[in-house]
Scaffold this motif. Sequence first.
Motif, PDB file in Angstrom:
ATOM      1  N   VAL A 108       0.835  -1.202   0.000  1.00 48.51           N
ATOM      2  CA  VAL A 108       0.000   0.000   0.000  1.00 48.51           C
ATOM      3  C   VAL A 108       0.866   1.246   0.000  1.00 48.51           C
ATOM      4  N   ASP A 109       1.931   1.240   0.802  1.00 49.55           N
ATOM      5  CA  ASP A 109       2.820   2.402   0.845  1.00 49.55           C
ATOM      6  C   ASP A 109       3.482   2.639  -0.509  1.00 49.55           C
ATOM      7  N   ASP A 110       3.859   1.536  -1.173  1.00 50.00           N
ATOM      8  CA  ASP A 110       4.455   1.673  -2.508  1.00 50.00           C
ATOM      9  C   ASP A 110       3.446   2.302  -3.473  1.00 50.00           C
ATOM     10  N   TRP A 111       2.193   1.867  -3.377  1.00 47.23           N
ATOM     11  CA  TRP A 111       1.168   2.423  -4.255  1.00 47.23           C
ATOM     12  C   TRP A 111       0.941   3.908  -3.978  1.00 47.23           C
ATOM     13  N   GLU A 112       0.935   4.274  -2.713  1.00 55.41           N
ATOM     14  CA  GLU A 112       0.761   5.690  -2.383  1.00 55.41           C
ATOM     15  C   GLU A 112       1.916   6.513  -2.954  1.00 55.41           C
ATOM     16  N   GLY A 113       3.107   5.949  -2.935  1.00 52.73           N
ATOM     17  CA  GLY A 113       4.253   6.626  -3.517  1.00 52.73           C
ATOM     18  C   GLY A 113       4.100   6.788  -5.021  1.00 52.73           C
ATOM     19  N   LYS A 114       3.597   5.731  -5.676  1.00 48.87           N
ATOM     20  CA  LYS A 114       3.359   5.808  -7.115  1.00 48.87           C
ATOM     21  C   LYS A 114       2.336   6.903  -7.438  1.00 48.87           C
ATOM     22  N   LEU A 115       1.251   6.953  -6.647  1.00 51.66           N
ATOM     23  CA  LEU A 115       0.232   7.967  -6.869  1.00 51.66           C
ATOM     24  C   LEU A 115       0.803   9.375  -6.725  1.00 51.66           C
ATOM     25  N   ALA A 116       1.637   9.563  -5.712  1.00 50.78           N
ATOM     26  CA  ALA A 116       2.256  10.881  -5.508  1.00 50.78           C
ATOM     27  C   ALA A 116       3.102  11.268  -6.717  1.00 50.78           C
ATOM     28  N   THR A 117       3.836  10.295  -7.258  1.00 51.63           N
ATOM     29  CA  THR A 117       4.677  10.568  -8.430  1.00 51.63           C
ATOM     30  C   THR A 117       3.827  10.924  -9.643  1.00 51.63           C
ATOM     31  N   TYR A 118       2.777  10.139  -9.863  1.00 51.74           N
ATOM     32  CA  TYR A 118       1.897  10.441 -10.991  1.00 51.74           C
ATOM     33  C   TYR A 118       1.238  11.804 -10.824  1.00 51.74           C
ATOM     34  N   GLY A 119       0.873  12.151  -9.604  1.00 50.32           N
ATOM     35  CA  GLY A 119       0.250  13.441  -9.371  1.00 50.32           C
ATOM     36  C   GLY A 119       1.149  14.589  -9.781  1.00 50.32           C
ATOM     37  N   THR A 120       2.450  14.440  -9.517  1.00 49.45           N
ATOM     38  CA  THR A 120       3.418  15.461  -9.905  1.00 49.45           C
ATOM     39  C   THR A 120       3.653  15.451 -11.410  1.00 49.45           C
ATOM     40  N   GLU A 121       3.817  14.259 -11.970  1.00 45.30           N
ATOM     41  CA  GLU A 121       4.140  14.164 -13.396  1.00 45.30           C
ATOM     42  C   GLU A 121       2.978  14.613 -14.282  1.00 45.30           C
ATOM     43  N   TYR A 122       1.754  14.412 -13.799  1.00 42.82           N
ATOM     44  CA  TYR A 122       0.604  14.779 -14.614  1.00 42.82           C
ATOM     45  C   TYR A 122       0.596  16.272 -14.938  1.00 42.82           C
ATOM     46  N   MET A 123       1.176  17.066 -14.069  1.00 43.92           N
ATOM     47  CA  MET A 123       1.155  18.514 -14.262  1.00 43.92           C
ATOM     48  C   MET A 123       1.994  18.960 -15.454  1.00 43.92           C
ATOM     49  N   SER A 124       2.944  18.121 -15.877  1.00 48.87           N
ATOM     50  CA  SER A 124       3.822  18.552 -16.956  1.00 48.87           C
ATOM     51  C   SER A 124       3.903  17.572 -18.119  1.00 48.87           C
ATOM     52  N   LEU A 125       3.607  16.277 -17.885  1.00 47.54           N
ATOM     53  CA  LEU A 125       3.703  15.302 -18.961  1.00 47.54           C
ATOM     54  C   LEU A 125       2.439  15.298 -19.815  1.00 47.54           C
ATOM     55  N   GLY A 126       2.560  14.742 -21.005  1.00 48.55           N
ATOM     56  CA  GLY A 126       1.413  14.620 -21.886  1.00 48.55           C
ATOM     57  C   GLY A 126       0.465  13.533 -21.422  1.00 48.55           C
ATOM     58  N   ALA A 127      -0.802  13.698 -21.762  1.00 55.05           N
ATOM     59  CA  ALA A 127      -1.823  12.736 -21.333  1.00 55.05           C
ATOM     60  C   ALA A 127      -1.579  11.354 -21.913  1.00 55.05           C
ATOM     61  N   ALA A 128      -1.104  11.280 -23.167  1.00 52.16           N
ATOM     62  CA  ALA A 128      -0.901   9.968 -23.794  1.00 52.16           C
ATOM     63  C   ALA A 128       0.133   9.150 -23.038  1.00 52.16           C
ATOM     64  N   ASP A 129       1.209   9.798 -22.594  1.00 48.88           N
ATOM     65  CA  ASP A 129       2.250   9.096 -21.852  1.00 48.88           C
ATOM     66  C   ASP A 129       1.705   8.583 -20.524  1.00 48.88           C
ATOM     67  N   ILE A 130       0.987   9.429 -19.811  1.00 47.85           N
ATOM     68  CA  ILE A 130       0.377   9.021 -18.541  1.00 47.85           C
ATOM     69  C   ILE A 130      -0.601   7.869 -18.771  1.00 47.85           C
ATOM     70  N   GLN A 131      -1.387   7.974 -19.821  1.00 47.08           N
ATOM     71  CA  GLN A 131      -2.400   6.957 -20.093  1.00 47.08           C
ATOM     72  C   GLN A 131      -1.781   5.578 -20.281  1.00 47.08           C
ATOM     73  N   ARG A 132      -0.736   5.498 -21.072  1.00 49.42           N
ATOM     74  CA  ARG A 132      -0.090   4.201 -21.320  1.00 49.42           C
ATOM     75  C   ARG A 132       0.444   3.603 -20.031  1.00 49.42           C
TER      76      ARG A 132
END
Length: 368
Positions: A108-132
Amino acid sequence: MAVGELIKDLRMARSWSQGRLASEINDAFGTNLDREYVSRWERSKVTPGPYYLRCLSAVLDVPLAVLEGEVKRRTFISDVAATAMAPVVASDLLGVGFSARLAGGPSVDDWEGKLATYGTEYMSLGAADIQRRVSGELVVVQQQLENPRLWSVASRLMTLYAKTFPGSDGAKAVSWYRLAAEAADQSGDDQARVWVRGRAAIALGYEGASLGVADVLADQAMAISDKPSLGLLNAIYGKAHAAALRGDRVTALQLAERGQRVFDKVGSYEQTSDYAVPWWRLNVFRSLLLARLGDERRVVEAQEAARRELPVTLPRFATHLEMHRGLVLARSGDRGGGVAYARAAMEELPPEKHSLTLRLLMEEVEAS
């Protein structure tokens, strides 16, 4: 990417030669294609007509609308089109899922860490990259749902996944938002239940898409809990944008005032995460809302407040603010000037930084 490049990518994803693709079409439809004709498609020397688009759709297992859209738009930038790759990589995703099941999957802690990373990356990365990337994560977390806490993780991943589709595509974004809400309910975590609904509401309201769904999800979030939270703040502003787009100025401003009171209690210090609403981001919400209401003076005030704290690493949001200025010009009667202003703002931003939301905003300015 032109339609020829898309055909090539889909063919290569299956490890087929050009001759193999021609043979698959010939066997399925009784045609007489050869490798050279496929090569001419891929080099954009010839554009497939409606009949061959249907053939390609069938043998490559890609929605016909995607191929037709490529012919029309000559670009492969929409996330709806990007999902056409999913059937091609289905075997890889199945392998990831079974491997995760056998290995037990992240904690669960690993997943929360992944979510935090995605939350940051979503602000600057393209949607297609995040989607894949998120599609693979959803396959993995699906194997671990015996743990209620991971339903909360899954619901937030689903919300992020939904946001990579334009909200106007009800078959994609809206269905994922609804699925995310159901997943959050399975978690028993009211904070997650409010957040996924609120995030969906502000995404749809900001995009000006599926306003009825935005209203329903916002109302559900507010009914679950009126305790101040970022999810509640998103829900309130999502509903405010829906009201503004319907021309209900009084309700929109009342909701904005309520949102301000919630923000005063729960506003974020974190500046660059999709899971945060700092002062600059609240003012991005306010800027568009006021632009939709035609309140030029207060649009400028909101934009100045946003710019004082907007991180320089997020130029896309600065473009949002400029396009809001174009929208308020168009709504005030200067449609030509507003469109030109918004288009110039878009052109200043590197194309790789463009987003679905910006393109929808450009369409709104043009339609004002």
